[in-house]
Design a protein around this motif. Structure first.
Motif, short mmCIF file in Angstrom:
data_model
loop_
_atom_site.label_atom_id
_atom_site.label_comp_id
_atom_site.label_asym_id
_atom_site.label_seq_id
_atom_site.Cartn_x
_atom_site.Cartn_y
_atom_site.Cartn_z
N LYS A 105 54.66 -5.24 13.99
CA LYS A 105 55.78 -6.11 13.69
C LYS A 105 56.57 -5.54 12.52
N ASP A 106 57.89 -5.81 12.54
CA ASP A 106 58.77 -5.41 11.43
C ASP A 106 59.12 -6.63 10.59
N TYR A 107 59.21 -6.43 9.28
CA TYR A 107 59.61 -7.48 8.35
C TYR A 107 60.83 -6.97 7.59
N ASP A 108 61.93 -7.70 7.69
CA ASP A 108 63.21 -7.25 7.14
C ASP A 108 63.71 -8.18 6.04
N ARG A 141 62.95 -2.56 5.36
CA ARG A 141 62.13 -2.89 6.53
C ARG A 141 60.71 -2.40 6.31
N SER A 175 57.25 -1.98 8.25
CA SER A 175 56.76 -1.91 9.62
C SER A 175 55.24 -1.83 9.64
N THR A 189 52.23 -1.16 12.08
CA THR A 189 51.96 -0.60 13.40
C THR A 189 50.51 -0.76 13.83
#
Length: 229
Positions: free
Chosen positions: A25-28, A53, A55, A57
Motif C-alpha cells: 500500500k502507498d501512503y501519501d 509517498r 510505499s 511492499t
C-alpha cells in the motif's frame, strides 16, 4: 450460468483480490519545506510544497528481496532569492520524510497512515537539526550551469558575502497543492543540455570526495512525476 462456471469466476475474483491485497500500500501526504535566511536587507523566506509517498511492499506473494518500505518525494526545490539575481536552492536530495521526524519511535507504515489522514500528532512546524538539512546549492550566475556551487549551511557568508546567515529550515504537514513551475522557469536552460540519448546532463560541483566532485541532476531540483491527484 452453469455452476462450474460460477465457481471458476468466483475463484478468479478471489485470486485477483488476494493478489491486490498482497501488493502492499502507498501512503501519501504533502509536506512544506521552508527556509529562512538573514540578509543585510532583513529576514527572507521561501517555501515549497512537496508530495511525499511511503510505499509498503510487504506481502505473502512478494519476493523476499522486494519486501520493504520506500520513500519518494516529488515537487520542486525551495528557491530563495537572497539578493538580486542570487538564489539559494534547498534541493530535493536528502529532504527528510516527515513521518520520521514527528513519529520517530513509531513503525514508519503506521506513521505514514496517520500523516495521510492529516494527523501529525500535534507536532506542527518541525525545525530541522543541522544534520537533517537537505543539500544546499546555488549558481553564481543563474544562467550559467558551470557556476553551480554547493553551499555550506553553517557559513552562507562564504558564498553570498557578509551579513548572510541561515536562520533555519522547517517542515510541516500541509494540504496546500504541490509547488510547480518556479524552479523550472529559473533553470529553463537545463532542458537545452542533453546527452546523445536525450537525457538532461548532470552538473558537477566540487567537493572534498576522493574524485573531487559530485553531481547534481535535474531531479535534485524538480521531480514532478507520479504526484497523486
Amino acid at each position: 450460468m452453469r455452476k462450474p462456471l460460477r465457481i471458476l469466476i468466483l475463484i478468479l475474483i478471489a485470486l485477483r483480490l488476494l493478489v491486490l491485497a498482497s501488493c502492499g500500500k502507498d501512503y501519501d501526504w504533502h509536506q512544506k519545506l521552508t527556509v529562512e535566511v538573514e540578509t543585510p536587507e532583513g529576514l527572507k523566506t521561501a517555501s515549497s510544497v512537496m508530495s511525499a509517498r511511503l510505499s509498503d511492499t510487504h506481502g505473502p506473494f512478494v519476493p523476499a528481496e522486494a519486501n520493504g518500505v520506500s520513500f519518494q518525494l516529488n515537487g520542486e526545490a525551495v528557491a530563495l532569492e537572497v539578493s538580486r539575481g542570487r538564489y539559494l536552492f534547498v534541493l530535493l536530495k536528502s529532504v527528510p520524510a516527515l513521518n520520521w521526524l514527528v513519529y520517530p519511535k513509531m513503525e514508519s507504515v503506521k506513521a505514514g497512515a496517520l500523516l495521510e489522514n492529516g494527523d501529525d500528532g500535534g507536532a506542527g512546524r518541525v525545525a530541522l537539526k543541522p544534520d537533517q538539512y537537505p543539500l544546499l546549492g546555488t549558481f553564481y550566475d543563474i544562467n550559467n550551469p558551470a557556476s553551480v556551487k554547493r553551499v555550506d549551511p553553517t557559513n552562507l557568508e562564504a558564498t553570498f558575502g557578509p551579513g548572510y546567515r541561515l536562520n533555519g529550515i522547517t517542515l510541516v504537514l500541509t494540504k496546500e497543492p504541490v509547488a510547480r513551475g518556479k524552479v523550472e522557469k529559473l533553470l529553463g536552460w537545463w532542458t537545452r543540455y542533453a546527452d546523445q540519448a536525450g537525457r538532461m546532463i548532470s552538473l558537477r560541483y566540487p567537493n572534498k570526495s576522493p574524485r573531487g566532485y559530485d553531481t547534481l541532476s535535474p531531479l535534485d531540483f524538480w521531480s514532478l512525476g507520479n504526484i497523486p491527484k
